[in-house]
Enzyme design. Structure first.
Site, PDB file in Angstrom:
ATOM      1  N   GLU A   1       0.831  -1.205   0.000  1.00  0.00           N
ATOM      2  CA  GLU A   1       0.000   0.000   0.000  1.00  0.00           C
ATOM      3  C   GLU A   1       0.868   1.259   0.000  1.00  0.00           C
ATOM      4  O   GLU A   1       0.751   2.105   0.893  1.00  0.00           O
ATOM      5  CB  GLU A   1      -0.901   0.023   1.239  1.00  0.00           C
ATOM      6  CG  GLU A   1      -1.844  -1.148   1.374  1.00  0.00           C
ATOM      7  CD  GLU A   1      -2.572  -1.168   2.729  1.00  0.00           C
ATOM      8  OE1 GLU A   1      -2.277  -0.327   3.599  1.00  0.00           O
ATOM      9  OE2 GLU A   1      -3.444  -2.017   2.899  1.00  0.00           O
ATOM     10  N   PRO A   2       1.752   1.428  -0.969  1.00  0.00           N
ATOM     11  CA  PRO A   2       2.597   2.617  -0.966  1.00  0.00           C
ATOM     12  C   PRO A   2       1.814   3.856  -1.378  1.00  0.00           C
ATOM     13  O   PRO A   2       0.946   3.784  -2.252  1.00  0.00           O
ATOM     14  CB  PRO A   2       3.667   2.294  -2.016  1.00  0.00           C
ATOM     15  CG  PRO A   2       2.970   1.374  -2.970  1.00  0.00           C
ATOM     16  CD  PRO A   2       1.974   0.590  -2.163  1.00  0.00           C
ATOM     17  N   GLY A   3       2.088   4.968  -0.738  1.00  0.00           N
ATOM     18  CA  GLY A   3       1.489   6.240  -1.129  1.00  0.00           C
ATOM     19  C   GLY A   3       2.593   7.211  -1.490  1.00  0.00           C
ATOM     20  O   GLY A   3       2.871   7.488  -2.654  1.00  0.00           O
ATOM     21  N   ARG A   4       3.284   7.669  -0.439  1.00  0.00           N
ATOM     22  CA  ARG A   4       4.330   8.682  -0.610  1.00  0.00           C
ATOM     23  C   ARG A   4       5.390   8.286  -1.634  1.00  0.00           C
ATOM     24  O   ARG A   4       5.828   9.108  -2.433  1.00  0.00           O
ATOM     25  CB  ARG A   4       5.002   8.907   0.745  1.00  0.00           C
ATOM     26  CG  ARG A   4       5.978  10.040   0.755  1.00  0.00           C
ATOM     27  CD  ARG A   4       6.790  10.065   2.057  1.00  0.00           C
ATOM     28  NE  ARG A   4       6.037   9.750   3.233  1.00  0.00           N
ATOM     29  CZ  ARG A   4       5.497  10.655   4.058  1.00  0.00           C
ATOM     30  NH1 ARG A   4       5.655  11.932   3.818  1.00  0.00           N
ATOM     31  NH2 ARG A   4       4.821  10.266   5.110  1.00  0.00           N
TER      32      ARG A   4
ATOM     33  N   ARG B   1       2.624  20.077   5.977  1.00  0.00           N
ATOM     34  CA  ARG B   1       3.635  19.150   6.523  1.00  0.00           C
ATOM     35  C   ARG B   1       4.704  19.845   7.379  1.00  0.00           C
ATOM     36  O   ARG B   1       4.990  19.372   8.477  1.00  0.00           O
ATOM     37  CB  ARG B   1       4.298  18.336   5.403  1.00  0.00           C
ATOM     38  CG  ARG B   1       3.312  17.489   4.579  1.00  0.00           C
ATOM     39  CD  ARG B   1       4.010  16.447   3.718  1.00  0.00           C
ATOM     40  NE  ARG B   1       4.581  15.408   4.548  1.00  0.00           N
ATOM     41  CZ  ARG B   1       5.846  15.317   4.863  1.00  0.00           C
ATOM     42  NH1 ARG B   1       6.718  16.174   4.361  1.00  0.00           N
ATOM     43  NH2 ARG B   1       6.266  14.366   5.649  1.00  0.00           N
TER      44      ARG B   1
ATOM     45  N   TYR C   1       4.698  18.514  11.118  1.00  0.00           N
ATOM     46  CA  TYR C   1       5.735  17.521  11.463  1.00  0.00           C
ATOM     47  C   TYR C   1       7.135  18.136  11.494  1.00  0.00           C
ATOM     48  O   TYR C   1       8.128  17.405  11.606  1.00  0.00           O
ATOM     49  CB  TYR C   1       5.770  16.381  10.446  1.00  0.00           C
ATOM     50  CG  TYR C   1       4.428  15.868   9.995  1.00  0.00           C
ATOM     51  CD1 TYR C   1       3.580  15.205  10.877  1.00  0.00           C
ATOM     52  CD2 TYR C   1       4.012  16.037   8.671  1.00  0.00           C
ATOM     53  CE1 TYR C   1       2.350  14.743  10.454  1.00  0.00           C
ATOM     54  CE2 TYR C   1       2.788  15.570   8.245  1.00  0.00           C
ATOM     55  CZ  TYR C   1       1.961  14.923   9.140  1.00  0.00           C
ATOM     56  OH  TYR C   1       0.749  14.468   8.711  1.00  0.00           O
TER      57      TYR C   1
ATOM     58  N   CYS D   1      -1.965  33.315   9.853  1.00  0.00           N
ATOM     59  CA  CYS D   1      -1.707  33.996  11.128  1.00  0.00           C
ATOM     60  C   CYS D   1      -1.268  33.021  12.215  1.00  0.00           C
ATOM     61  O   CYS D   1      -1.965  32.831  13.221  1.00  0.00           O
ATOM     62  CB  CYS D   1      -2.956  34.727  11.572  1.00  0.00           C
ATOM     63  SG  CYS D   1      -3.509  35.852  10.320  1.00  0.00           S
ATOM     64  N   GLU D   2      -0.169  32.358  12.000  1.00  0.00           N
ATOM     65  CA  GLU D   2       0.402  31.457  13.003  1.00  0.00           C
ATOM     66  C   GLU D   2       1.905  31.415  12.774  1.00  0.00           C
ATOM     67  O   GLU D   2       2.344  31.347  11.635  1.00  0.00           O
ATOM     68  CB  GLU D   2      -0.110  30.011  12.821  1.00  0.00           C
ATOM     69  CG  GLU D   2      -1.567  29.858  13.063  1.00  0.00           C
ATOM     70  CD  GLU D   2      -1.939  28.441  13.454  1.00  0.00           C
ATOM     71  OE1 GLU D   2      -1.062  27.687  13.921  1.00  0.00           O
ATOM     72  OE2 GLU D   2      -3.111  28.110  13.277  1.00  0.00           O
TER      73      GLU D   2
ATOM     74  N   TYR E   1       0.647  13.979   0.479  1.00  0.00           N
ATOM     75  CA  TYR E   1       0.153  14.647   1.689  1.00  0.00           C
ATOM     76  C   TYR E   1       0.305  16.165   1.587  1.00  0.00           C
ATOM     77  O   TYR E   1       0.548  16.849   2.571  1.00  0.00           O
ATOM     78  CB  TYR E   1       0.847  14.082   2.938  1.00  0.00           C
ATOM     79  CG  TYR E   1       0.743  12.567   2.997  1.00  0.00           C
ATOM     80  CD1 TYR E   1      -0.481  11.960   3.262  1.00  0.00           C
ATOM     81  CD2 TYR E   1       1.847  11.750   2.741  1.00  0.00           C
ATOM     82  CE1 TYR E   1      -0.595  10.575   3.279  1.00  0.00           C
ATOM     83  CE2 TYR E   1       1.739  10.368   2.756  1.00  0.00           C
ATOM     84  CZ  TYR E   1       0.513   9.787   3.019  1.00  0.00           C
ATOM     85  OH  TYR E   1       0.396   8.419   3.030  1.00  0.00           O
TER      86      TYR E   1
HETATM   87  N1  LLP Z   1      -1.636   2.075   4.383  1.00  0.00           N
HETATM   88  C1  LLP Z   1      -2.159   2.561   5.514  1.00  0.00           C
HETATM   89  C2  LLP Z   1      -3.038   1.713   6.321  1.00  0.00           C
HETATM   90  C3  LLP Z   1      -1.842   3.860   5.938  1.00  0.00           C
HETATM   91  O1  LLP Z   1      -2.334   4.338   7.073  1.00  0.00           O
HETATM   92  C4  LLP Z   1      -0.968   4.658   5.142  1.00  0.00           C
HETATM   93  C5  LLP Z   1      -0.617   6.024   5.542  1.00  0.00           C
HETATM   94  C6  LLP Z   1      -0.475   4.107   3.937  1.00  0.00           C
HETATM   95  C7  LLP Z   1      -0.815   2.813   3.596  1.00  0.00           C
HETATM   96  C8  LLP Z   1       0.435   4.866   3.032  1.00  0.00           C
HETATM   97  O2  LLP Z   1       1.635   5.170   3.661  1.00  0.00           O
HETATM   98  P1  LLP Z   1       2.865   5.784   2.822  1.00  0.00           P
HETATM   99  O3  LLP Z   1       3.340   4.742   1.855  1.00  0.00           O
HETATM  100  O4  LLP Z   1       2.363   7.004   2.115  1.00  0.00           O
HETATM  101  O5  LLP Z   1       3.857   6.101   3.868  1.00  0.00           O
HETATM  102  N2  LLP Z   1       0.373  12.967   6.467  1.00  0.00           N
HETATM  103  C9  LLP Z   1       1.597  12.297   6.788  1.00  0.00           C
HETATM  104  C10 LLP Z   1       1.562  10.826   6.417  1.00  0.00           C
HETATM  105  C11 LLP Z   1       0.400  10.081   7.005  1.00  0.00           C
HETATM  106  C12 LLP Z   1       0.356   8.627   6.580  1.00  0.00           C
HETATM  107  C13 LLP Z   1      -0.903   7.977   6.977  1.00  0.00           C
HETATM  108  N3  LLP Z   1      -1.048   6.603   6.589  1.00  0.00           N
HETATM  109  C14 LLP Z   1       2.753  13.028   6.140  1.00  0.00           C
HETATM  110  O6  LLP Z   1       2.539  14.041   5.486  1.00  0.00           O
HETATM  111  O7  LLP Z   1       3.918  12.634   6.297  1.00  0.00           O
END
Ligand code: LLP
Length: 418
Positions: free
Chosen positions: A278-281, A318, A322, A348-349, A377
């Protein structure tokens, strides 16, 4: 160790381009702030992960939460990616992008009854349940609908992902999943429960993970649970290792897709089951930049200087949330010595700060800058805070560019209100 990654945003003849397309030309037509994405960078990143796992049957379920702008989701669908949806809204995006329900993994803490009823009725590929209670609610909903829901339990292996505490999810203090030690009993008790088909096991220990060790440990824990469950006669169809692979925001050496696969596959392959990822980033992060305009500069007597942009934490939260690092580059860097700049937004922060004392060439009002590695993100976490309209989004593909999301207008923003 460092994996070479394709760079979309580079300076050519003194100006920033995205895959050869002039960023200034896009800004001249679309204005700022604007998110610009490289289709090529997304394709390259997707293929790098796909190839790294080639030795094992695997399915990539792109995590929509990283960026679910429709055109980008369609682009990934064309590559063969499936999706991980975290809400009814993300399921809707997936369907709108042309996905079949069976292509969707539905994950996430706090799924509502409405969301579960719809997911079951649609027949999504698998629902990753977060608790025994949720598993039972899914079973009851599915029975009432005269169906079997395909489910997995998300386990919490109590492993430190080593990333920022806000995005580490695999420790027992976190709200995610069920304790690994209780998972086996939870499965056994529901082995022949009406409405439930226990098809998988799931883990996701966090995001922006830069070392192999936590990922290896999580895969080992998951594989050992999967073996136990099969010994209990549960016919698993897959193991889902979640997402989490990071990107090199600061340019430091870190693992890439190949090292990730090398770490987890030896743990998972002996199971002989397909691996869900489940890659996102790692797919979309490096593909996007937020381009903003300098609207003011301030020079304090003590030497501190600020560049105030027309984008801030409303557009990209971000750094504020973070303390995260993003490279910042002028679109047309001026000649002259670099000096330290605080690059801030208009909100305004005081947390509305992209960079503190960042070495940058001279900046003047109306210059434009790009905040890099903002594809993941970024736009999904944007808000109307301080009544900022959501920015426009542009996709660069093969020398052409298209507005894939128009800028929100003030009327759009007020449309829901009396
Ligand atoms: N699967 C599940 C169950 C998740 O909760 C997440 C991310 C992913 C996959 C995807 O993760 P990735 O491959 O993108 O790391 N907003 C934060 C990141 C929050 C991630 C939440 N869950 C940021 O900007 O760093």
């Amino acid at each position: 160790m460092p994996t070479l990654v394709y760079q979309s945003f580079t300076h050519t003849d003194g100006e920033l381009t995205c895959d050869g397309v002039s960023v200034a030309a896009i800004v001249a037509r679309v204005d700022t702030p604007v998110y610009i994405y490289s289709a090529r960078a997304m394709r390259d990143a997707y293929r790098a992960i796909d190839e790294a796992f080639a030795a094992c049957p695997h399915v990539i379920h792109y995590a929509l939460k990283a960026n679910s702008t429709l055109a980008l989701v369609r682009l990934l669908r064309a590559l063969g990616s499936r999706v991980d949806a975290n809400s009814g809204g993300e399921i809707q995006v997936a369907l709108r992008a042309g996905y079949e329900p069976r292509d969707i993994v539905f994950t996430g803490v706090g799924k509502t009854r409405d969301e579960l009823e719809r997911a079951v009725a649609l027949g999504v590929g698998v629902i990753n349940a977060e608790s025994a209670g949720e598993l039972d609610r899914i079973g009851a909903i599915a029975s009432a609908q005269g169906r079997d829901a395909r489910v997995a339990l998300r386990v919490n292996p109590d492993i430190d992902a080593g990333s920022h505490p806000n995005i580490s999810t695999g420790l027992k203090v976190n709200k995610f999943g069920v304790p690994l030690t209780e998972a086996r009993a939870m499965y056994r008790e529901r082995r022949s429960r009406a409405g439930l088909r226990l098809v998988g096991v799931h883990v996701h220990i966090g995001s922006q993970i830069t070392t192999a060790d936590p990922l290896r440990k999580a895969a080992r824990a998951l594989a050992s649970l999967a073996s136990e469950l099969r010994a209990d006669g549960i016919a698993l169809e897959h193991v889902d290792v979640g997402g989490g692979l990071g990107i090199p925001y600061e340019g430091r050496p870190m693992i890439g897709p190949a090292e990730y696969a090398e770490a987890v596959l030896p743990e998972l392959r002996p199971l002989g089951l397909p691996v869900l990822l489940e890659p996102g980033r790692a797919i979309v992060g490096r593909a996007g930049a937020l381009v903003a305009r300098v609207v003011d500069t301030k020079h304090y007597p003590d030497g501190r200087q600020f560049a105030v942009l027309d984008a801030g934490m409303a557009e990209l939260i971000r750094p504020a949330l973070y303390g995260s690092y993003h490279h910042i580059v002028p679109i047309r860097p001026r000649s002259g010595a670099e000096s330290p700049w605080d690059v801030v937004g208009p909100i305004c922060e005081s947390s509305d700060l992209f960079a503190r004392e960042r070495a940058l060439p001279p900046l003047e009002v109306d210059d434009t800058v790009a905040v890099l590695d903002a594809g993941a993100y970024g736009s999904v976490m944007a808000s109307n805070y301080n009544r900022h309209p959501l920015p426009a989004e542009v996709l660069v593909d093969d020398g052409q560019w298209t507005v894939i999301r128009r800028r929100q207008t003030l009327d759009d923003m007020l449309a829901l209100e009396q």
